[in-house]
Design a protein around this motif. Structure first.
Motif, PDB file in Angstrom:
ATOM      1  N   UNK A 146       0.908  -1.222   0.141  1.00  0.00           N
ATOM      2  CA  UNK A 146       0.152   0.009   0.063  1.00  0.00           C
ATOM      3  C   UNK A 146       0.896   1.294  -0.080  1.00  0.00           C
ATOM      4  N   UNK A 147       2.109   1.532   0.517  1.00  0.00           N
ATOM      5  CA  UNK A 147       2.908   2.354   0.736  1.00  0.00           C
ATOM      6  C   UNK A 147       4.291   1.801   1.194  1.00  0.00           C
ATOM      7  N   UNK A 148       5.362   2.263   0.766  1.00  0.00           N
ATOM      8  CA  UNK A 148       6.673   1.955   1.036  1.00  0.00           C
ATOM      9  C   UNK A 148       7.701   3.032   0.738  1.00  0.00           C
ATOM     10  N   UNK A 149       8.519   3.151   1.657  1.00  0.00           N
ATOM     11  CA  UNK A 149       9.702   4.153   1.554  1.00  0.00           C
ATOM     12  C   UNK A 149      11.102   3.830   2.198  1.00  0.00           C
ATOM     13  N   UNK A 150      11.853   4.267   1.701  1.00  0.00           N
ATOM     14  CA  UNK A 150      13.723   3.757   2.224  1.00  0.00           C
ATOM     15  C   UNK A 150      14.128   5.177   2.367  1.00  0.00           C
ATOM     16  N   UNK A 151      14.592   5.439   3.550  1.00  0.00           N
ATOM     17  CA  UNK A 151      15.240   6.598   3.917  1.00  0.00           C
ATOM     18  C   UNK A 151      16.912   6.317   4.295  1.00  0.00           C
ATOM     19  N   UNK A 152      17.688   7.250   4.231  1.00  0.00           N
ATOM     20  CA  UNK A 152      19.110   7.120   4.397  1.00  0.00           C
ATOM     21  C   UNK A 152      19.709   8.363   5.131  1.00  0.00           C
ATOM     22  N   UNK A 153      20.563   7.695   6.085  1.00  0.00           N
ATOM     23  CA  UNK A 153      21.112   8.634   7.072  1.00  0.00           C
ATOM     24  C   UNK A 153      22.795   8.268   6.703  1.00  0.00           C
ATOM     25  N   UNK A 154      23.779   9.048   6.137  1.00  0.00           N
ATOM     26  CA  UNK A 154      23.484  10.563   5.905  1.00  0.00           C
ATOM     27  C   UNK A 154      22.680  10.726   4.742  1.00  0.00           C
ATOM     28  N   UNK A 155      21.873  11.729   4.439  1.00  0.00           N
ATOM     29  CA  UNK A 155      21.053  11.831   3.425  1.00  0.00           C
ATOM     30  C   UNK A 155      21.848  11.627   2.121  1.00  0.00           C
ATOM     31  N   UNK A 156      21.263  10.729   1.262  1.00  0.00           N
ATOM     32  CA  UNK A 156      21.901  10.501  -0.079  1.00  0.00           C
ATOM     33  C   UNK A 156      20.649  10.519  -1.089  1.00  0.00           C
ATOM     34  N   UNK A 157      21.083  10.538  -2.322  1.00  0.00           N
ATOM     35  CA  UNK A 157      19.832  10.398  -3.427  1.00  0.00           C
ATOM     36  C   UNK A 157      19.860   9.065  -3.526  1.00  0.00           C
ATOM     37  N   UNK A 158      18.866   8.274  -3.793  1.00  0.00           N
ATOM     38  CA  UNK A 158      18.409   7.103  -4.061  1.00  0.00           C
ATOM     39  C   UNK A 158      17.614   6.816  -5.434  1.00  0.00           C
ATOM     40  N   UNK A 159      18.150   5.553  -6.030  1.00  0.00           N
ATOM     41  CA  UNK A 159      17.329   5.177  -7.101  1.00  0.00           C
ATOM     42  C   UNK A 159      16.777   3.699  -7.006  1.00  0.00           C
ATOM     43  N   UNK A 160      15.824   3.548  -7.664  1.00  0.00           N
ATOM     44  CA  UNK A 160      15.344   2.075  -7.480  1.00  0.00           C
ATOM     45  C   UNK A 160      15.196   1.306  -8.744  1.00  0.00           C
TER      46      UNK A 160
END
Length: 287
Positions: A42-56
């Motif tokens: 229904x929903x999903x997210x992936x968060x990264x620290x230190x902040x970084x641009x992600x691609x899927x």
């Protein structure tokens, strides 16, 4: 007929600590659940620290990969995946007498189609003793599906589930020799024996809610979990560690030949040695 679906919210937090600042790192996270016949994301997210641009993207095995690079100096890295997934009970289970025949599994079209899932891998290879046991179980059962269920029962009876008994680099033989391991080891051992019989089998990575009668709204410590699937005219999923069909408590993230195809987080970095990896999974039944 009423189908009792579950709605689960999963938060999976993992990462690495370093002995000093790492100058850069290149990473892949496989922590995003799949849309499947028995589950809907229904929903999903992936968060990264230190902040970084992600691609899927989807990898060769169909697993969703979140890739990212970190180029700022960092002495720790954390990845947090949060998802909400609707899951279904096991559904239409095959009887032990059902499914394709042993002869059907030897046909060229079947062997060619599933060739990569019949070969042993580094973590699923067997010794002569286990190969012999697999042959005996095969000979004792009229159908591949019945034999697969018997393998699950055999492995569960012989190998004690013991958290911390092995690490992510362990293989089926290590668990067999010490007669204890975790879900990853039990799944590798089961997959190895199924393939020894000529049955296509795959390793499944995901999550398990630990309580069959989970209270709605209560957050519990969940598990990254592993189970198996085998092909007998269609794919059948089974949790060999717990001795149950895969159902509403299970959430699929990825499938492959073994753990090496579906690790939750892997990467390379430039810097001092890693001082450890933390993992925390929290699961809440929403309905």
């Amino acid at each position: 007929m009423t189908v009792d679906s579950w709605r689960l919210r999963i938060q999976h937090k993992t990462g690495f600590d370093y002995a000093g600042p790492a100058s850069s790192s290149y990473n892949e996270a496989r922590m995003w659940p799949r849309n499947d016949a028995r589950q809907a994301v229904l929903d999903a997210r992936v968060e990264v620290w230190p902040p970084a641009r992600t691609y899927r993207y989807e990898d060769y095995w169909g697993t969703v990969v979140t890739a990212f690079d970190v180029h700022a100096p960092h002495d720790a890295m954390t990845v947090t995946a949060t998802s909400t997934v609707e899951t279904l009970p096991p559904g239409d289970l095959l009887d032990a007498s059902e499914g394709c025949s042993w002869e059907a599994l030897t046909q060229p079209e079947s062997v060619d189609r599933w060739y990569e899932l019949i070969l042993p891998t580094k973590r699923t290879g067997l010794d002569d003793e286990l190969s012999g046991i697999a042959a005996d179980i095969k000979a004792a059962h009229a159908t591949p599906h019945a034999a697969a269920l018997a393998v699950c029962e055999f492995v569960r009876g012989e190998v004690t589930y013991q958290p911390g008994a092995t690490g992510v680099q362990s293989d089926a033989m290590h668990a067999w020799q010490q007669r204890k391991g975790v879900c990853q080891d039990i799944s590798h051992l089961t997959v190895g024996m199924l393939r020894e019989m000529g049955m296509p089998a795959r390793y499944v990575s995901g999550y398990l809610h630990p309580r069959p009668s989970a209270a709605i709204g209560e957050s519990v410590v969940g598990q990254s979990h592993a189970w198996v699937e085998w092909w007998v005219g269609r794919w059948t999923a089974f949790d060999a560690t717990n001795g149950v069909p895969v159902g509403e408590r299970h959430v699929v993230v990825g499938r492959g030949r073994e753990y090496g195809d579906v690790p939750p987080l892997k990467g390379v970095y430039a810097g001092p040695k890693s001082t450890g990896q933390g993992v925390e999974v929290t699961i809440t039944r929403l309905r």
